[in-house]
Structures are given as structure tokens and as C-alpha cells.
Design a protein around this motif. Structure first.
Motif: not given
Length: 541
Positions: A182-196
Motif C-alpha cells: 500500500t505504501g508503494a502506491y504513493q511512491t509511484c507518484f514519482f513514475l509520473g514526475t520522473i518521466v515529465s
């Protein structure tokens, strides 16, 4: 809680009936489930769990949707051709950025009912569709009005996926690994930020920065929503949602496939299902789209709502949003090169993701409280150093550089504990029947806080410079104190067991007691009201 051998428990898998002697009380299922999880030598890479991780990753993309906007607009605001084309000025920059947040606020009122009535999958699909429309409007905008409209619609869709996504993850997660998954959910916020951010940084090297170099990042914002819309139909609905709809057999089927490794006789599946039936009401407030009273109509409900409000405000007012205003902060510290600002903006995202991933395992080792207290304390100290450096940086590049360095220290300290907790803790403390509406309400509070933190900083930093940061020093310190005094510890407890903690006279103290103490109180408190009740009855906690 001790692990008694409950020999009187009879589990009939075929019809999912459960019977036990009245003397066992309700402590048996929690104790036995925990014992089974501790005794089982579960291979985290077995086939059924790998399939589960794939299902959860579809929901994780909902967090990436939010991450794309988090850095896309901040990076574009440093590109002169983008700012000039749309006529963005210091006076309207805050409003343009805040429209995404305002869209979030507008969507909060129906995000919870949507996920409750039609399911978590439908909420993710509907939100992704709206996000795609908003991204297309932004990418094709010919004037500022269309750009602003696209940002509003994008925010409207984002709150739908941000409500359904984390609810899906916590309800589907294998109980032994709930903290990490469940903690990994918010961590994946950075998948979007890294790409952008890195896309914007790379495109900055294109001579003359033509329009397509900033329209492309706006269009790419739709990528995670497109992926969610493609794959959400191939993942199951959560078993808790099916139990809430009275479809016990479908819930059992999903638990057997993903938690029981395909074994119908899995005792873990049987015990999980038993606890769900005890706690989840088929006629609860989640069936009434208009009814938000369950968030406030009892002492335990108000306590839960207070905790998610704390996560919302202490998680947002920690520092001005660096993803939006990092270039402005860099200028304040004496860094004026546009390319350097974009590079610094891009570097923060992989650093934060590495910190968040590193912190996941410690959520279950140290517990939520200890990590959040330490993190908030470290954040306050970091902001104090940033403030001092910013105040003294004029004509002193080294001092300005130290200030920027401590921005990264702050981001690491924040991401290590707060990033996982922002999705994990609210989904744990909310009961099933109020989870979707509670998450929608938390999103409302997050966005109320974000309106302030998005609109005010560019004006306040321009006028008050470093003095504006003093507010964040005090706020982060207050957060550490409030967490110490009021937050319950959820480490090592299953979702249904956490519900019982909030029925105690002092939930925080109850959560810090060993299971034996909680079990005794729980058994004594319920025996008078539930003596003779059959396990198959569905109750509302």
C-alpha cells in the motif's frame, strides 16, 4: 495478542460457514489469522502473488497520473516560450497552477460515492477517461482559457482515480505485505514526475524551444490514464467490495485465486473472509451516495477523520510545493540559469523515489508513528537551514548552494516516511464502509491545503522572500507533536483489527499495547452486545 489454539473452530469451505464456541469471542479470528500469517512460509514471488502485484500496479498508475501534473507545470513555467505564448505572469501563475487543485476539490463530492456504488475499478476507469480529456485540452490549447479549462478537467478526473486507486490497493493487498504494497502506491507518484521532468529537461536542448517541445509533455500526461483504461478491465474487483454487496462467493473466489494460491481449503482465505463478514455491513453508509455522516457520527469516526485531516494538512503544508516552484526557489537562492533550474527540478524526483522505496520496508519494521515523528522533526530542521541560507545568500553563491542542497535533504526526509504513509495510513485507519468517502474527504482537505500552498507561495516569496519559510518551520514541528500525542499505530494489525482499536477509550494507547491487552478489552466490550451472535452475521463497526 497471544496465539491460542482454537480447536473449536470449524471451517466449512464449501458453503463458507463458520462456527465457534461462544467462549472464544471475537478475538479468535484476528489471533488465528495473525498466527497463520506468521507461521506460513510465504514465497513473495509465487505465481498468485505475482499476479496480484500486476493487478496492484494498474492501481499504482493512478498515483502516477497525479505525479505527471506535479512536475509538468512546474517545469514548463521555467520555459520562456511557454510562458510567453499563454501570457503567464507572476499575477496569474498561481491561479493557473491552482486550477488543477480546484478541479480536485469539485470532484471530491462524487468521487467516494462513485467508487462505493460502482466499485473501485469503475472509479479508476471513469477518472482516467476524464483525465484523458483534460490532457488533450491542455496539449492542444491555443489560448490561456483552454489551458486553464484543461487543468480544471484534469484535476476533476485525478480525484476520482486518487480515491478509487488507494482503496483498491489496500483492499486487495496480501495482509502480510500490506504495509509495503500500500505504501508503494504513493511512491509511484514519482513514475509520473520522473518521466515529465526529464522529458522537459531533454527537450530544453532543442534549439529555439518550438511549441511541440512543451506541448509534448502536456500530452504525455495522459499516458498513465490510457494504460489504466486499457488494463483495468482485466483485474478483479476487491473482495471487500463484493462482501459489501452481499456477493460472498465472488469475494471468496478472488481471495482463493490471489491470496490462497488457488487452494480452496486455504485457512488464511477462510479467516480473511470471516473477518470481512463480521465487519462489513451490506446496508452501511457506503450504499447511500449522499450520506457522509458516518465520518462524524461517533467518537471513533471523528477520531479517524481527525487523523486523515492531519495527514492532509501536515503532508501538504510541509514546504512550498517544490515540484511547481523549484525554479522560483532556485532564483531566490541565486541560481538564474534556465537549464540549471530545469536540471535541479528533474533531479528531485529520482532522489525522492529512491528515498520512498527505501522507506517502504521500515513502515512495518519501525511503525508508522516513529517514522512520521522522526520525519516531521527532520523536515522542520531542514526548513530552518533552508531559511537561514536563503536569508544570507545575497552575493554568496556557496550559501545559496547549501540552501538548495538542504532542499534535497528535506525531500529525502519527507519521502522516506511521508510519501508511503500518505496512501497507507488513511486507508488503514478508515473503516471499510467509510473508506471511499473518507479518502474523497481527505482529498478535499488535501486540495484545500494545496490551494493555499499553490496560490500563496509565488506571491509570498516575491514579497517576503525567506521570511515566508518560517511558517513551515513551525508547522512541521507542530506536526511531530500532534503525531506523538494522537496517532494510532497500525503496524502488524489487519484492517478489521484496526477497527477495534478505535473503539477503545484511548485509541492511541490501545494501539501501543500488545495484542493480549487489546484482545481482553475487545472481548469484554463486545460479549454483552454480541453474546450468542452467529459468525455469519454481517455487522457494522
Amino acid at each position: 495478542m497471544s496465539d491460542p489454539k482454537v480447536e473449536s473452530v470449524a471451517i466449512h469451505i464449501d458453503d463458507i460457514k463458520f462456527s465457534r464456541t461462544a467462549s472464544d469471542g471475537d478475538q479468535a479470528s484476528n489471533a488465528e489469522l495473525q498466527a497463520r500469517l506468521e507461521e506460513a512460509n510465504i514465497n513473495p514471488f509465487r505465481g498468485s502473488l505475482l499476479k496480484l502485484y500486476g493487478c496492484l500496479f494498474v492501481a499504482y498508475l493512478c498515483s502516477a497520473t497525479n505525479g505527471f501534473d506535479g512536475n509538468t507545470f512546474g517545469g514548463l513555467s521555467a520555459i520562456d516560450t511557454f510562458v510567453t505564448y499563454f501570457g503567464i505572469t507572476p499575477n496569474n501563475q498561481g491561479l493557473v497552477a491552482a486550477l488543477y487543485v480546484i478541479g480536485n476539490v469539485a470532484g471530491c463530492f462524487f468521487a467516494g460515492p462513485c467508487a462505493d456504488r460502482y466499485g473501485r475499478r469503475f472509479g479508476m476507469a471513469a477518472g482516467s477517461t476524464v483525465c484523458i480529456v483534460g490532457a488533450v485540452m491542455q496539449a492542444t490549447a491555443k489560448n490561456l482559457s483552454t489551458l486553464m479549462g484543461g487543468r480544471f478537467i484534469l484535476g476533476l478526473g485525478a480525484v476520482l482515480v486518487q480515491t478509487a486507486g488507494p482503496a483498491y490497493v489496500v483492499e486487495m493487498a496480501y495482509p502480510k505485505y500490506r504495509g509495503v504494497l500500500t505504501g508503494a502506491y504513493q511512491t509511484c507518484f514519482f513514475l509520473g514526475t520522473i518521466v515529465s521532468t526529464w522529458l522537459e529537461y531533454g527537450l530544453n536542448f532543442v534549439a529555439g524551444t518550438p511549441q511541440w517541445t512543451w506541448r509534448l509533455p502536456l500530452a504525455v500526461q495522459a499516458a498513465p490514464s490510457v494504460l489504466v483504461l486499457l488494463f483495468v478491465w482485466f483485474i478483479p474487483e476487491t473482495p471487500r467490495w463484493y462482501v459489501g454487496q452481499g456477493n460472498i462467493e465472488k469475494a471468496r473466489e478472488i481471495l482463493v485465486k490471489y491470496h490462497g494460491d488457488g487452494h480452496l481449503e486455504s485457512p488464511i482465505v477462510a479467516l480473511e473472509l470471516e473477518e470481512m463478514q463480521q465487519v462489513i455491513s451490506a446496508t452501511g453508509s457506503d450504499k447511500r451516495w449522499w450520506d457522509f455522516r458516518a465520518l462524524f457520527n461517533s467518537r471513533s469516526a471523528r477520531y479517524r477523520t481527525f487523523l486523515i485531516a492531519c495527514i492532509a494538512f501536515f503532508g501538504q503544508w510541509d514546504l512550498p510545493p517544490t515540484s511547481y516552484y523549484f525554479p522560483l526557489m532556485a532564483k531566490t537562492a541565486g541560481i538564474t540559469s534556465e537549464r540549471t533550474q530545469l536540471l535541479l527540478n528533474a533531479l528531485q524526483t529520482p532522489i525522492m523515489m529512491a528515498a520512498a522505496l527505501s522507506g517502504l520496508r521500515w513502515q512495518d519494521r519501525l511503525g508508522r508513528r516513529k517514522l512520521l515523528i522522526a520525519s516531521s522533526t527532520g523536515m522542520s530542521i531542514s526548513v530552518a537551514i533552508i531559511t537561514a541560507c536563503t536569508a544570507q545568500q545575497a552575493g554568496k553563491p556557496v550559501v545559496g548552494g547549501v540552501g538548495i542542497a538542504f532542499v534535497y535533504v528535506f525531500l529525502v526526509v519527507f519521502a522516506f516516511a511521508w510519501t508511503p504513509a500518505q496512501s497507507l495510513y488513511p486507508t488503514e485507519v478508515l473503516a471499510y464502509n467509510t473508506r471511499a468517502k473518507g479518502l474523497a474527504f481527505m482529498n478535499l482537505l488535501v486540495n484545500i491545503a494545496s490551494v493555499f500552498n499553490t496560490y500563496v507561495p509565488p506571491v509570498a516569496i516575491a514579497r517576503a522572500s525567506w521570511r515566508f519559510y518560517i511558517f513551515y518551520i513551525l508547522w512541521d514541528a507542530l506536526g511531530a507533536v500532534v503525531i506523538y500525542l494522537t496517532f494510532v499505530e497500525t503496524k502488524g494489525r489487519n484492517l478489521e483489527e484496526i477497527d477495534d482499536i478505535f473503539e477503545a477509550a484511548n485509541p492511541k494507547q490501545a494501539s501501543l499495547q500488545p495484542r493480549e491487552g487489546l484482545s481482553s478489552r475487545k472481548q469484554a466490550g463486545r460479549r454483552s452486545s454480541e453474546a450468542g451472535a452467529e459468525i455469519g452475521h454481517e455487522g457494522s463497526v
